[in-house]
Design a protein around this motif. Sequence first.
Motif, PDB file in Angstrom:
ATOM      1  N   GLY A   1       0.815  -1.208   0.000  1.00  0.00           N
ATOM      2  CA  GLY A   1       0.000   0.000   0.000  1.00  0.00           C
ATOM      3  C   GLY A   1       0.846   1.254   0.000  1.00  0.00           C
ATOM      4  O   GLY A   1       0.535   2.232  -0.691  1.00  0.00           O
ATOM      5  N   TRP A   2       1.940   1.232   0.769  1.00  0.00           N
ATOM      6  CA  TRP A   2       2.842   2.385   0.802  1.00  0.00           C
ATOM      7  C   TRP A   2       3.495   2.585  -0.565  1.00  0.00           C
ATOM      8  O   TRP A   2       3.586   3.716  -1.061  1.00  0.00           O
ATOM      9  N   VAL A   3       3.949   1.489  -1.185  1.00  0.00           N
ATOM     10  CA  VAL A   3       4.555   1.574  -2.516  1.00  0.00           C
ATOM     11  C   VAL A   3       3.534   2.093  -3.523  1.00  0.00           C
ATOM     12  O   VAL A   3       3.838   2.963  -4.354  1.00  0.00           O
ATOM     13  N   ALA A   4       2.325   1.570  -3.465  1.00  0.00           N
ATOM     14  CA  ALA A   4       1.285   1.977  -4.414  1.00  0.00           C
ATOM     15  C   ALA A   4       1.010   3.464  -4.334  1.00  0.00           C
ATOM     16  O   ALA A   4       0.949   4.164  -5.349  1.00  0.00           O
ATOM     17  N   ARG A   5       0.852   3.985  -3.121  1.00  0.00           N
ATOM     18  CA  ARG A   5       0.565   5.417  -2.967  1.00  0.00           C
ATOM     19  C   ARG A   5       1.735   6.270  -3.420  1.00  0.00           C
ATOM     20  O   ARG A   5       1.539   7.313  -4.062  1.00  0.00           O
ATOM     21  N   SER A   6       2.952   5.842  -3.087  1.00  0.00           N
ATOM     22  CA  SER A   6       4.137   6.611  -3.485  1.00  0.00           C
ATOM     23  C   SER A   6       4.244   6.699  -5.000  1.00  0.00           C
ATOM     24  O   SER A   6       4.521   7.763  -5.558  1.00  0.00           O
ATOM     25  N   TRP A   7       4.041   5.581  -5.668  1.00  0.00           N
ATOM     26  CA  TRP A   7       4.142   5.564  -7.126  1.00  0.00           C
ATOM     27  C   TRP A   7       2.988   6.321  -7.769  1.00  0.00           C
ATOM     28  O   TRP A   7       3.182   7.052  -8.744  1.00  0.00           O
TER      29      TRP A   7
ATOM     30  N   TYR B   1     -13.169   8.251   5.303  1.00  0.00           N
ATOM     31  CA  TYR B   1     -12.154   8.347   4.255  1.00  0.00           C
ATOM     32  C   TYR B   1     -12.783   8.623   2.890  1.00  0.00           C
ATOM     33  O   TYR B   1     -12.214   9.366   2.074  1.00  0.00           O
ATOM     34  N   ILE B   2     -13.939   8.054   2.626  1.00  0.00           N
ATOM     35  CA  ILE B   2     -14.602   8.308   1.342  1.00  0.00           C
ATOM     36  C   ILE B   2     -15.023   9.774   1.249  1.00  0.00           C
ATOM     37  O   ILE B   2     -14.852  10.416   0.203  1.00  0.00           O
ATOM     38  N   LEU B   3     -15.554  10.321   2.343  1.00  0.00           N
ATOM     39  CA  LEU B   3     -15.880  11.751   2.354  1.00  0.00           C
ATOM     40  C   LEU B   3     -14.629  12.590   2.118  1.00  0.00           C
ATOM     41  O   LEU B   3     -14.638  13.540   1.324  1.00  0.00           O
ATOM     42  N   TYR B   4     -13.556  12.228   2.806  1.00  0.00           N
ATOM     43  CA  TYR B   4     -12.295  12.964   2.695  1.00  0.00           C
ATOM     44  C   TYR B   4     -11.718  12.869   1.283  1.00  0.00           C
ATOM     45  O   TYR B   4     -11.330  13.880   0.680  1.00  0.00           O
ATOM     46  N   ASP B   5     -11.653  11.656   0.731  1.00  0.00           N
ATOM     47  CA  ASP B   5     -11.078  11.462  -0.601  1.00  0.00           C
ATOM     48  C   ASP B   5     -11.915  12.132  -1.688  1.00  0.00           C
ATOM     49  O   ASP B   5     -11.375  12.732  -2.624  1.00  0.00           O
ATOM     50  N   THR B   6     -13.229  12.021  -1.569  1.00  0.00           N
ATOM     51  CA  THR B   6     -14.107  12.644  -2.556  1.00  0.00           C
ATOM     52  C   THR B   6     -13.979  14.160  -2.505  1.00  0.00           C
ATOM     53  O   THR B   6     -13.954  14.839  -3.539  1.00  0.00           O
ATOM     54  N   SER B   7     -13.885  14.688  -1.284  1.00  0.00           N
ATOM     55  CA  SER B   7     -13.680  16.129  -1.120  1.00  0.00           C
ATOM     56  C   SER B   7     -12.370  16.566  -1.759  1.00  0.00           C
ATOM     57  O   SER B   7     -12.300  17.626  -2.399  1.00  0.00           O
ATOM     58  N   ASN B   8     -11.334  15.744  -1.629  1.00  0.00           N
ATOM     59  CA  ASN B   8     -10.052  16.076  -2.248  1.00  0.00           C
ATOM     60  C   ASN B   8     -10.142  16.108  -3.765  1.00  0.00           C
ATOM     61  O   ASN B   8      -9.450  16.900  -4.423  1.00  0.00           O
ATOM     62  N   VAL B   9     -10.979  15.228  -4.323  1.00  0.00           N
ATOM     63  CA  VAL B   9     -11.188  15.240  -5.772  1.00  0.00           C
ATOM     64  C   VAL B   9     -11.731  16.594  -6.221  1.00  0.00           C
ATOM     65  O   VAL B   9     -11.327  17.150  -7.245  1.00  0.00           O
TER      66      VAL B   9
ATOM     67  N   ALA C   1      -7.956   8.098  -7.917  1.00  0.00           N
ATOM     68  CA  ALA C   1      -8.668   6.827  -8.082  1.00  0.00           C
ATOM     69  C   ALA C   1      -8.161   5.787  -7.093  1.00  0.00           C
ATOM     70  O   ALA C   1      -8.944   5.021  -6.520  1.00  0.00           O
ATOM     71  N   LEU C   2      -6.834   5.752  -6.871  1.00  0.00           N
ATOM     72  CA  LEU C   2      -6.272   4.791  -5.918  1.00  0.00           C
ATOM     73  C   LEU C   2      -6.756   5.077  -4.501  1.00  0.00           C
ATOM     74  O   LEU C   2      -7.099   4.148  -3.755  1.00  0.00           O
ATOM     75  N   ALA C   3      -6.785   6.345  -4.115  1.00  0.00           N
ATOM     76  CA  ALA C   3      -7.255   6.699  -2.774  1.00  0.00           C
ATOM     77  C   ALA C   3      -8.704   6.276  -2.579  1.00  0.00           C
ATOM     78  O   ALA C   3      -9.066   5.672  -1.553  1.00  0.00           O
ATOM     79  N   LEU C   4      -9.544   6.568  -3.550  1.00  0.00           N
ATOM     80  CA  LEU C   4     -10.955   6.174  -3.474  1.00  0.00           C
ATOM     81  C   LEU C   4     -11.092   4.654  -3.466  1.00  0.00           C
ATOM     82  O   LEU C   4     -11.890   4.097  -2.702  1.00  0.00           O
ATOM     83  N   PHE C   5     -10.335   3.977  -4.320  1.00  0.00           N
ATOM     84  CA  PHE C   5     -10.400   2.520  -4.392  1.00  0.00           C
ATOM     85  C   PHE C   5     -10.051   1.893  -3.046  1.00  0.00           C
ATOM     86  O   PHE C   5     -10.737   0.969  -2.571  1.00  0.00           O
ATOM     87  N   SER C   6      -8.989   2.373  -2.413  1.00  0.00           N
ATOM     88  CA  SER C   6      -8.574   1.825  -1.129  1.00  0.00           C
ATOM     89  C   SER C   6      -9.646   2.034  -0.062  1.00  0.00           C
ATOM     90  O   SER C   6      -9.905   1.139   0.756  1.00  0.00           O
ATOM     91  N   SER C   7     -10.285   3.190  -0.085  1.00  0.00           N
ATOM     92  CA  SER C   7     -11.339   3.479   0.888  1.00  0.00           C
ATOM     93  C   SER C   7     -12.561   2.605   0.638  1.00  0.00           C
ATOM     94  O   SER C   7     -13.185   2.102   1.582  1.00  0.00           O
ATOM     95  N   VAL C   8     -12.919   2.410  -0.617  1.00  0.00           N
ATOM     96  CA  VAL C   8     -14.065   1.560  -0.954  1.00  0.00           C
ATOM     97  C   VAL C   8     -13.768   0.105  -0.574  1.00  0.00           C
ATOM     98  O   VAL C   8     -14.639  -0.600  -0.045  1.00  0.00           O
ATOM     99  N   ALA C   9     -12.545  -0.349  -0.852  1.00  0.00           N
ATOM    100  CA  ALA C   9     -12.176  -1.724  -0.498  1.00  0.00           C
ATOM    101  C   ALA C   9     -12.234  -1.928   1.010  1.00  0.00           C
ATOM    102  O   ALA C   9     -12.698  -2.972   1.490  1.00  0.00           O
ATOM    103  N   LEU C  10     -11.766  -0.925   1.779  1.00  0.00           N
ATOM    104  CA  LEU C  10     -11.843  -1.015   3.239  1.00  0.00           C
ATOM    105  C   LEU C  10     -13.298  -1.066   3.701  1.00  0.00           C
ATOM    106  O   LEU C  10     -13.657  -1.859   4.590  1.00  0.00           O
TER     107      LEU C  10
END
Length: 252
Positions: free
Chosen positions: A84-90, A206-214, A227-236
Motif C-alpha cells: 500500500g505504501w509503494v502503491a501510494r508513493s508511485w 475516508y470516502i468523504l475525505y477522498d471525494t472532497s479532495n477530488v 482513483a487509488l485513494a478512493l479505491f482503497s477506501s471503498v475496499a476497506l
Amino acid sequence: MSQGDFQAQNPYASFGHIAADAPAADRLAFIKRTYIHLALAVYALVVLEFIYFSIFGAAMNDLMPKLLSPVWYLLMFGGFIVSGWVARSWADSTTSVGKQYAGLAVGVLGWSVMLAPLLWIANHYVTPIGTQTYSPIAVAGLITFLVFGALTAAVFLTRVDFSFLAPILAIATAVAFGLILASFIFQGLTSGMWFSAALVVLASGYILYDTSNVLHHYRTTQHVAAALALFSSVALLFWYILRIVIAVSGRR
C-alpha cells in the motif's frame, strides 16, 4: 519571473491546476477520468478474485486454512501494508505516468490478495433476506455501492471541504492499526461487531475525505492517485461490511 523559472522552483507547476481552480471543462474531465479509473480498478479486482477462485480453486481450498493462521496472516498483513505504501508513493509520482499506473496496479493487486481469505470464508455462508438466501459477497457489494453512492452524492451536492477530517482519520487509523496488530496476540480483539461497525464509519470518513479532495485539492492530472485513494477506501468499506454480513449469516 519567467514560466520556466517558476516551473524550476515549483516542480508541481507543470503537473496541472488544482481541480477547484481549474477551468470547468478541465475540472469535469479530471472528475470523469478519476471515476473511470476507479471503476476499472474495481473491475480489475473482481477479475483477479475470479481468477483466484475459478482457475486456482482447488489450490485455494488447500492454501486458505494455512494463510488464516496467525503467523501467515501477520506476514500477509505486513506485505499488504508495504504494498500500500509503494502503491501510494508511485501513484503520486509527478514525473512518470507509467509509475502512476504501476502504483494503481500494485494497490489493486495488494487488495486482491488481502481480500481473498475473507472472500473464501464468505463462500461458506449464505445470507437470509426474507424467504430467499443470497451470497454474503453480493449483499456486501450492494451495500457498499449504496453507501459509497450516498457519500459521494453528499460531497458533490454540498461541496463541503472535508479536509478537516485528516487529523481525526489519522488518529482513528493509528488506533485501529494498533488494535489489529494486538489482535494477533490477543485473539478475538478485533473480531466483534463493534469493531467492524467502527471501521465502516472510518472507511466512510475516508470516502468523504477522498471525494472532497477530488473536488478541492487534487490537481487535474492526478486522476490515478485520486482513483487509488478512493479505491482503497471503498475496499476497506467493503471489507468490514462483508464481515458484518458474514456475522449475521448462516453456514451453508
